[in-house]
Scaffold this active site. Sequence first.
Site, short mmCIF file in Angstrom:
data_model
loop_
_atom_site.label_atom_id
_atom_site.label_comp_id
_atom_site.label_asym_id
_atom_site.label_seq_id
_atom_site.Cartn_x
_atom_site.Cartn_y
_atom_site.Cartn_z
N GLU A 142 -10.27 -1.68 5.73
CA GLU A 142 -9.14 -1.82 6.65
C GLU A 142 -9.58 -2.23 8.04
O GLU A 142 -8.88 -2.93 8.75
CB GLU A 142 -8.37 -0.50 6.72
N GLN A 172 0.83 -1.20 0.00
CA GLN A 172 0.00 0.00 0.00
C GLN A 172 0.87 1.25 0.00
O GLN A 172 1.57 1.51 0.98
CB GLN A 172 -0.89 0.01 1.24
N GLY A 173 0.85 2.01 -1.07
CA GLY A 173 1.62 3.25 -1.18
C GLY A 173 0.73 4.45 -0.96
O GLY A 173 0.42 5.17 -1.92
N SER A 195 4.46 -1.18 4.00
CA SER A 195 4.70 -2.55 4.50
C SER A 195 4.86 -3.51 3.32
O SER A 195 4.12 -3.41 2.33
CB SER A 195 3.52 -3.03 5.36
N SER A 237 0.84 6.51 2.52
CA SER A 237 1.50 7.51 3.38
C SER A 237 2.74 8.09 2.72
O SER A 237 3.46 7.39 1.98
CB SER A 237 1.92 6.86 4.70
C1 LIG Z 1 2.51 -1.11 11.54
C2 LIG Z 1 2.24 -0.01 10.53
C3 LIG Z 1 2.06 -0.35 9.20
C4 LIG Z 1 1.84 0.65 8.25
N1 LIG Z 1 1.73 0.27 6.94
C5 LIG Z 1 1.51 1.21 6.01
C6 LIG Z 1 1.45 0.85 4.62
O1 LIG Z 1 1.61 -0.33 4.26
N2 LIG Z 1 1.22 1.80 3.71
C7 LIG Z 1 1.04 3.12 4.07
O2 LIG Z 1 0.78 3.93 3.19
N3 LIG Z 1 1.15 3.52 5.38
C8 LIG Z 1 1.39 2.60 6.35
N4 LIG Z 1 1.52 2.98 7.67
C9 LIG Z 1 1.51 4.41 8.00
C10 LIG Z 1 0.31 4.87 8.80
O3 LIG Z 1 -0.83 4.93 7.98
C11 LIG Z 1 0.68 6.22 9.41
O4 LIG Z 1 1.75 6.00 10.32
C12 LIG Z 1 -0.48 6.87 10.13
O5 LIG Z 1 -1.48 7.24 9.23
C13 LIG Z 1 -0.02 8.11 10.93
O6 LIG Z 1 0.68 8.98 10.10
P1 LIG Z 1 2.14 9.53 10.49
O7 LIG Z 1 2.97 8.38 10.91
O8 LIG Z 1 2.60 10.41 9.39
O9 LIG Z 1 1.88 10.40 11.81
P2 LIG Z 1 1.33 11.88 11.83
O10 LIG Z 1 0.10 11.99 11.03
O11 LIG Z 1 2.45 12.82 11.53
O12 LIG Z 1 0.92 12.03 13.35
C14 LIG Z 1 1.87 12.34 14.39
C15 LIG Z 1 1.09 12.51 15.68
O13 LIG Z 1 0.18 13.62 15.58
C16 LIG Z 1 -1.15 13.20 15.86
N5 LIG Z 1 -2.10 13.91 15.00
C17 LIG Z 1 -2.00 14.10 13.64
N6 LIG Z 1 -3.07 14.80 13.19
C18 LIG Z 1 -3.88 15.01 14.26
C19 LIG Z 1 -5.14 15.66 14.43
N7 LIG Z 1 -5.80 16.21 13.41
N8 LIG Z 1 -5.67 15.69 15.69
C20 LIG Z 1 -5.01 15.13 16.75
N9 LIG Z 1 -3.81 14.51 16.64
C21 LIG Z 1 -3.25 14.46 15.42
C22 LIG Z 1 -1.17 11.70 15.54
O14 LIG Z 1 -2.20 11.05 16.25
C23 LIG Z 1 0.22 11.27 16.00
O15 LIG Z 1 0.24 11.08 17.39
C24 LIG Z 1 1.76 2.02 8.64
C25 LIG Z 1 1.95 2.35 9.99
C26 LIG Z 1 2.20 1.36 10.93
C27 LIG Z 1 2.43 1.76 12.36
#
Ligand SMILES: Cc1cc2nc3c(=O)[nH]c(=O)nc-3n(C[C@H](O)[C@H](O)[C@H](O)COP(=O)(O)OP(=O)(O)OC[C@H]3O[C@@H](n4cnc5c(N)ncnc54)[C@H](O)[C@@H]3O)c2cc1C
Length: 378
Positions: A239, A121-122, A156, A124
């Site tokens: 999901e 999944q591309g 992933s 993020s």
């Molecule tokens: C095990 C795992 C597998 C994954 N696999 C994939 C994958 O295959 N493909 C893919 O595309 N992505 C994948 N992801 C990514 C995942 O979708 C993102 O990590 C997730 O959406 C959070 O985005 P971020 O890491 O950029 O954090 P951010 O969005 O930068 O968030 C950082 C912090 O700020 C908080 N925050 C952000 N916005 C708000 C708001 N509006 N209100 C309150 N708090 C807020 C969040 O809760 C978090 O604590 C995976 C993540 C994990 C952990």
Amino acid sequence: MDLTYTPEEEDFRARLREWLAKALPELPARPDPLDWPGRRAYDLGWQRRLYDAGYGSLHWDAPPALRLIFLEETELAGAPYVGANFVGLLHAGPTIAAEGTDEQRARWLPPILRGEAVWCQGFSEPDAGSDLAALRTRAVRDGDDYVITGQKTWTSHAEIADWCELLVRTDPEAPRHRGISWLAMPMDAPGITVRPLRTLAGPAEFAEVFLDEVRVPVANRVGAEHDGWRVTMVTLSFERGTAFVGEVVACRRTLGGLARTARANGRWDDPVLRRRLGRLNAEFTALWRLIQWNVGAGGEAGGAPGAGGSVFKLRYSQARQELYDAAAEVLGASGALDADQEWTAARLSSLSYTIAAGTSQIQRNIIAERILGLPKGR
Ligand SMILES: Cc1cc2nc3c(=O)[nH]c(=O)nc-3n(C[C@H](O)[C@H](O)[C@H](O)COP(=O)(O)OP(=O)(O)OC[C@H]3O[C@@H](n4cnc5c(N)ncnc54)[C@H](O)[C@@H]3O)c2cc1C
């Protein structure tokens, strides 16, 4: 509500149990967690066995009660979970089934079901996670192709994937939710660089994916051009579907094992620990009842549909973390550092559950806005 199964459903359970009792001992040994090609072969091999036995498309076309029985029985029997087939079976496949053309369905769905293709999944990007609509990976139309440049992250299984469900920006001038398209990108196309990301938990489950003028045929677009946000909502609705059912079964089993260990190693005498395990038992029982209630009410075999899914995801992911914290207490320092590191790995990976598939803060926002009717945060 307790789900009462029909005689046909109980018959399905009995036949499945019998089949699992024969099929599981024939499986090869599980590969090392760091052996990704081995894990790919193992997960695809298991999907092929399910397919040959008539269970391969159960996630897609079986009534929710049969899916629930399937997930419960496979977990109780210790069968492999979807593993590397996660995106193909639970995200991309159902999305293509719902939104693809007949030609796209015929091309991409059978290899997923037969255990021949891994998808990743591309979605993020470094600056587009919770705020996914901020994604910037650009796709410029050139004849019958899109030419794509940008970066994805946390992808992933990217290292072993054949295909990627990719979100790209096709119209940078449009309001941000309206200029996105959903593409199926072959992972062997020139211009793709996959850089594995090692985490605290060990195995490089994710990767960064760099795209440098990658050509993807326009025919690989699922849904209309610039309508990818709507298609993405279809993908994300899958999901929170069946993904947690087997895991809740597994957590209940783990909790039972911890209680037995605590009795054996003397920690059961601690009333604070007993209360902690008792509360977790109540929590997982309630989550399991919610799953059954949902199926009994004619819904999905996962937590709950719509915003109710956020309540389920929030509680489940937190309870899972609490379970592995409690495990560390029951096992003590030496027990938690088991030879094959299974407990350590499970505890570390439990941290990711409150981030993946929408963080806890985002789930709380959804609950606040859509269930409690509170004003939008921003
Ligand atoms: C095990 C795992 C597998 C994954 N696999 C994939 C994958 O295959 N493909 C893919 O595309 N992505 C994948 N992801 C990514 C995942 O979708 C993102 O990590 C997730 O959406 C959070 O985005 P971020 O890491 O950029 O954090 P951010 O969005 O930068 O968030 C950082 C912090 O700020 C908080 N925050 C952000 N916005 C708000 C708001 N509006 N209100 C309150 N708090 C807020 C969040 O809760 C978090 O604590 C995976 C993540 C994990 C952990």
